[in-house]
Design a protein around this motif. Structure first.
Motif, PDB file in Angstrom:
ATOM      1  N   HIS A   6     -10.105   7.753   0.149  1.00 21.62           N
ATOM      2  CA  HIS A   6      -8.683   7.840   0.507  1.00 21.62           C
ATOM      3  C   HIS A   6      -8.377   9.030   1.395  1.00 21.62           C
ATOM      4  CE1 HIS A   6      -7.737  11.241  -2.202  1.00 21.62           C
ATOM      5  NE2 HIS A   6      -8.712  10.742  -2.952  1.00 21.62           N
ATOM      6  N   GLU A  38     -11.265  -0.407   4.238  1.00 21.38           N
ATOM      7  CA  GLU A  38     -10.166   0.579   4.252  1.00 21.38           C
ATOM      8  C   GLU A  38     -10.429   1.704   5.261  1.00 21.38           C
ATOM      9  OE1 GLU A  38      -7.638  -0.271   2.743  1.00 21.38           O
ATOM     10  OE2 GLU A  38      -8.275  -1.602   1.134  1.00 21.38           O
ATOM     11  N   HIS A  56      -8.223   4.886   6.322  1.00 21.80           N
ATOM     12  CA  HIS A  56      -8.168   6.160   5.609  1.00 21.80           C
ATOM     13  C   HIS A  56      -8.747   7.308   6.435  1.00 21.80           C
ATOM     14  CE1 HIS A  56      -7.974   4.001   1.433  1.00 21.80           C
ATOM     15  NE2 HIS A  56      -6.848   3.950   2.098  1.00 21.80           N
TER      16      HIS A  56
END
Length: 279
Positions: free
Chosen positions: A180, A237, A240
């Protein structure tokens, strides 16, 4: 996490450039569009008698569609064919029976021992490639890739090939999320943790305690990818990376190293926020 493990069963890959390579011959046959449609399609449970239930129950029956029903679309066939090509082409010049790849394995060991980057090996030419999937959040990018990856066994155990011993554990694919905070250290630890879950190893605990440098962890990741013949690495993802305080160049350069030096295809998945980073 359920891991698909199987004993190697070798098949004729049809194409001459794939013959004689146990890593490719142990994979499933190349899927046709009809195969992909049949394997990816999932139908929700349905009972005609449920139509007479009260509305409060029928509402719950409809909720099955979100979890059980899956209909492949045209883009899914394209993604499946791209993954199929990536895995097989990536294995072409990583044949464990050939001298060139043995030299690369020795270079990987020396790099890890000397705590230095992996150097190109003369005569060894990786044939890997990768691609990127960019789309809005919730469109089904990750689900599509996961379903296609699950058409392949994740781990294949080799013991013998054409009458000769071949003690090889083949990690066909690995998928993990970009951390993240977009840090390379977080990616390394995520890689070790996922490898441990799939293979039953203890890399995460070992390296977490030792507090090794990020450069050393990157070399270890390359070594693991080489040792277990990683077929394709999927990083989800990717947006990020925008949160990385030190920039995203280090992680992207590492992906390039995996592709160009080791020969491991890398597939990147992210939302539109990832596009400026890649560009």
């Amino acid at each position: 996490m359920a891991v698909q493990r199987t004993e190697a069963a070798y098949r004729d890959p049809v194409l001459p450039e794939y013959r004689g390579n146990p890593l490719i011959e142990a994979l499933p046959d190349i899927f046709s569009s009809e195969d992909t449609m049949r394997y990816l399609t999932c139908r929700a449970r349905y009972d005609e008698a449920e139509r007479s239930l009260d509305a409060k129950y029928r509402l719950h029956c409809l909720a099955r569609l979100a979890h059980e029903y899956y209909q492949p679309l045209s883009q899914h066939f394209y993604i499946e064919s791209k993954i199929s090509v990536c895995i097989r082409q990536g294995y072409r010049n990583r044949n464990p029976l050939e001298r060139g790849y043995a030299l690369m394995a020795n270079e990987m060991y020396a790099a890890m021992k000397d705590k230095r980057p992996v150097r190109p090996v003369p005569g060894y030419h990786p044939n890997a490639s990768g691609f990127t999937i960019i789309g809005v959040s919730g469109v089904g990018k990750s689900t599509a890739v996961e379903r296609i990856l699950n058409l392949y066994p994740q781990v294949i155990e080799h013991t013998e090939y054409n009458g000769s011993p071949l003690p090889v554990t083949q990690l066909v694919w690995l998928k993990l999320d970009c951390p993240h905070n977009g840090t390379l250290g977080g990616l390394c630890y995520g890689f070790f943790e996922m490898v441990d879950k799939v293979l039953g190893t203890t890399y995460y605990d070992e390296y977490k305690r030792s507090r090794i440098t990020i450069d050393s962890m990157m070399i270890l990741m390359e070594r693991i990818a080489q040792e277990y013949y990683l077929g394709v690495l999927v990083i989800d993802e990717l947006q990020h990376l925008a949160n990385a305080k030190s920039g995203s160049d280090a992680m992207l350069n590492f992906f390039v190293t995996l592709v160009n030096t080791i020969g491991v295809p890398v597939i990147l998945i992210g939302t539109s926020k990832a596009a400026p980073i890649l560009q």
